[in-house]
Design a protein around this motif. Structure first.
Motif, PDB file in Angstrom:
ATOM      1  N   GLN A  73       0.835  -1.195   0.000  1.00  0.00           N
ATOM      2  CA  GLN A  73       0.000   0.000   0.000  1.00  0.00           C
ATOM      3  C   GLN A  73       0.873   1.251   0.000  1.00  0.00           C
ATOM      4  O   GLN A  73       0.563   2.244  -0.672  1.00  0.00           O
ATOM      5  CB  GLN A  73      -0.916  -0.006   1.228  1.00  0.00           C
ATOM      6  CG  GLN A  73      -1.819   1.205   1.335  1.00  0.00           C
ATOM      7  CD  GLN A  73      -2.802   1.083   2.473  1.00  0.00           C
ATOM      8  OE1 GLN A  73      -3.866   0.498   2.327  1.00  0.00           O
ATOM      9  NE2 GLN A  73      -2.457   1.618   3.626  1.00  0.00           N
ATOM     10  N   TYR A  74       1.973   1.198   0.752  1.00  0.00           N
ATOM     11  CA  TYR A  74       2.875   2.349   0.820  1.00  0.00           C
ATOM     12  C   TYR A  74       3.517   2.635  -0.537  1.00  0.00           C
ATOM     13  O   TYR A  74       3.506   3.780  -1.011  1.00  0.00           O
ATOM     14  CB  TYR A  74       3.960   2.105   1.867  1.00  0.00           C
ATOM     15  CG  TYR A  74       5.060   3.144   1.822  1.00  0.00           C
ATOM     16  CD1 TYR A  74       4.839   4.445   2.279  1.00  0.00           C
ATOM     17  CD2 TYR A  74       6.315   2.837   1.300  1.00  0.00           C
ATOM     18  CE1 TYR A  74       5.834   5.408   2.211  1.00  0.00           C
ATOM     19  CE2 TYR A  74       7.316   3.787   1.237  1.00  0.00           C
ATOM     20  CZ  TYR A  74       7.076   5.075   1.695  1.00  0.00           C
ATOM     21  OH  TYR A  74       8.061   6.018   1.622  1.00  0.00           O
ATOM     22  N   VAL A  75       4.089   1.598  -1.195  1.00  0.00           N
ATOM     23  CA  VAL A  75       4.782   1.852  -2.461  1.00  0.00           C
ATOM     24  C   VAL A  75       3.793   2.270  -3.550  1.00  0.00           C
ATOM     25  O   VAL A  75       4.122   3.113  -4.403  1.00  0.00           O
ATOM     26  CB  VAL A  75       5.633   0.640  -2.898  1.00  0.00           C
ATOM     27  CG1 VAL A  75       6.708   0.327  -1.864  1.00  0.00           C
ATOM     28  CG2 VAL A  75       4.794  -0.589  -3.160  1.00  0.00           C
ATOM     29  N   ASP A  76       2.588   1.715  -3.538  1.00  0.00           N
ATOM     30  CA  ASP A  76       1.584   2.123  -4.516  1.00  0.00           C
ATOM     31  C   ASP A  76       1.145   3.570  -4.274  1.00  0.00           C
ATOM     32  O   ASP A  76       0.986   4.359  -5.221  1.00  0.00           O
ATOM     33  CB  ASP A  76       0.367   1.201  -4.457  1.00  0.00           C
ATOM     34  CG  ASP A  76       0.665  -0.201  -4.969  1.00  0.00           C
ATOM     35  OD1 ASP A  76       1.697  -0.384  -5.653  1.00  0.00           O
ATOM     36  OD2 ASP A  76      -0.131  -1.119  -4.679  1.00  0.00           O
ATOM     37  N   GLY A  77       0.965   3.923  -3.009  1.00  0.00           N
ATOM     38  CA  GLY A  77       0.592   5.288  -2.675  1.00  0.00           C
ATOM     39  C   GLY A  77       1.698   6.281  -3.007  1.00  0.00           C
ATOM     40  O   GLY A  77       1.433   7.402  -3.451  1.00  0.00           O
ATOM     41  N   TYR A  78       2.936   5.851  -2.807  1.00  0.00           N
ATOM     42  CA  TYR A  78       4.087   6.706  -3.126  1.00  0.00           C
ATOM     43  C   TYR A  78       4.115   6.997  -4.624  1.00  0.00           C
ATOM     44  O   TYR A  78       4.367   8.129  -5.045  1.00  0.00           O
ATOM     45  CB  TYR A  78       5.365   5.998  -2.690  1.00  0.00           C
ATOM     46  CG  TYR A  78       6.606   6.860  -2.634  1.00  0.00           C
ATOM     47  CD1 TYR A  78       7.041   7.395  -1.429  1.00  0.00           C
ATOM     48  CD2 TYR A  78       7.361   7.120  -3.775  1.00  0.00           C
ATOM     49  CE1 TYR A  78       8.189   8.176  -1.362  1.00  0.00           C
ATOM     50  CE2 TYR A  78       8.502   7.900  -3.722  1.00  0.00           C
ATOM     51  CZ  TYR A  78       8.918   8.419  -2.508  1.00  0.00           C
ATOM     52  OH  TYR A  78      10.052   9.200  -2.455  1.00  0.00           O
ATOM     53  N   ALA A  79       3.860   5.971  -5.431  1.00  0.00           N
ATOM     54  CA  ALA A  79       3.852   6.143  -6.882  1.00  0.00           C
ATOM     55  C   ALA A  79       2.753   7.120  -7.310  1.00  0.00           C
ATOM     56  O   ALA A  79       2.978   7.973  -8.183  1.00  0.00           O
ATOM     57  CB  ALA A  79       3.657   4.798  -7.576  1.00  0.00           C
ATOM     58  N   ARG A  80       1.592   7.017  -6.688  1.00  0.00           N
ATOM     59  CA  ARG A  80       0.502   7.942  -7.026  1.00  0.00           C
ATOM     60  C   ARG A  80       0.846   9.370  -6.593  1.00  0.00           C
ATOM     61  O   ARG A  80       0.545  10.333  -7.309  1.00  0.00           O
ATOM     62  CB  ARG A  80      -0.808   7.497  -6.360  1.00  0.00           C
ATOM     63  CG  ARG A  80      -1.406   6.225  -6.965  1.00  0.00           C
ATOM     64  CD  ARG A  80      -2.814   6.004  -6.453  1.00  0.00           C
ATOM     65  NE  ARG A  80      -2.851   5.796  -5.013  1.00  0.00           N
ATOM     66  CZ  ARG A  80      -2.737   4.609  -4.430  1.00  0.00           C
ATOM     67  NH1 ARG A  80      -2.552   3.521  -5.149  1.00  0.00           N
ATOM     68  NH2 ARG A  80      -2.810   4.513  -3.110  1.00  0.00           N
TER      69      ARG A  80
END
Length: 212
Positions: free
Chosen positions: A63-70
């Motif tokens: 969730q963190y890496v996906d949110g970071y990408a967004r």
């Protein structure tokens, strides 16, 4: 796993609360009961949402890496040349445009957990490493974009340069956290500008000097 909307909201609440606690305490030192107490979920219900603490950790990191990408997508959507957009990313480590009181380095789970999860969980390590590799590719692409539009000179291969820059910023973030002072981050920004401005001629000269 099929969950009702209420159960899915509770699961997300556990992840969000766990994220905040992990930033403060790390992963190993954080107990399940502490997570459940902090988010007001009854004891013993954790395994209804996650099969294990490790699975919870993997989901939290994903969730963190996906949110970071967004978040990075949003940051880079503002118009500018390649160099401006690249430096906007590094500046966000120091002060988030959405909240200048803190920077992305303050909430970076790579800074907080990389060494810990590398020894603790192979699955968690893979999630975090995959996120880092995606980010490195994005940084390299920004360097290529800046060179293509003329806002940066040609120089070292962009993947290698992206890795060097990211490694420098991770180290700066650790020192800033240790000293409670953002000076290492501002120094990293200055060094980043110098490395990016190092054109082909200087790059060749440096290579020749190293080969002697």
């Amino acid at each position: 796993m099929h969950l009702t909307k209420k159960a899915e909201a509770t699961r997300q609440h556990i992840l969000d609360t766990g994220h905040r606690l992990v930033l403060h305490k790390g992963f190993s030192a954080l107990g399940l009961l502490e997570i459940l107490k902090a988010c007001g979920v009854p004891k013993g219900s954790f395994y209804h949402y996650f099969p294990s603490k490790e699975a919870f950790g993997c989901e939290l990191l994903q969730q963190y890496v996906d949110g970071y990408a967004r978040k990075l997508d949003g940051l880079l959507s503002v118009p500018g040349n390649g160099n401006e957009r690249l430096m906007r990313y590094w500046d966000a480590w120091i002060a988030d445009p959405a909240d200048p009181a803190q920077g992305w380095a303050d909430e970076c789970l790579v800074v907080k957990l990389a060494a810990e999860v590398a020894d603790l969980s192979e699955d968690m390590r893979r999630v975090l490493d995959a996120g880092v590799q995606r980010l490195l590719a994005r940084i390299a692409a920004l360097i290529d974009e800046a060179r293509a539009d003329g806002s940066l000179p040609a120089g070292s291969p962009s993947p290698a340069l992206a890795r060097v820059l990211y490694q420098m910023w991770l180290g700066a973030a650790l020192l800033a956290k240790l000293s409670q002072d953002k000076t290492p981050l501002t120094q990293a920004r200055d060094a980043t500008g110098q490395l990016l401005a190092c054109g082909t001629a200087r790059h060749i000269a440096a290579d020749q000097a190293l080969s002697r």
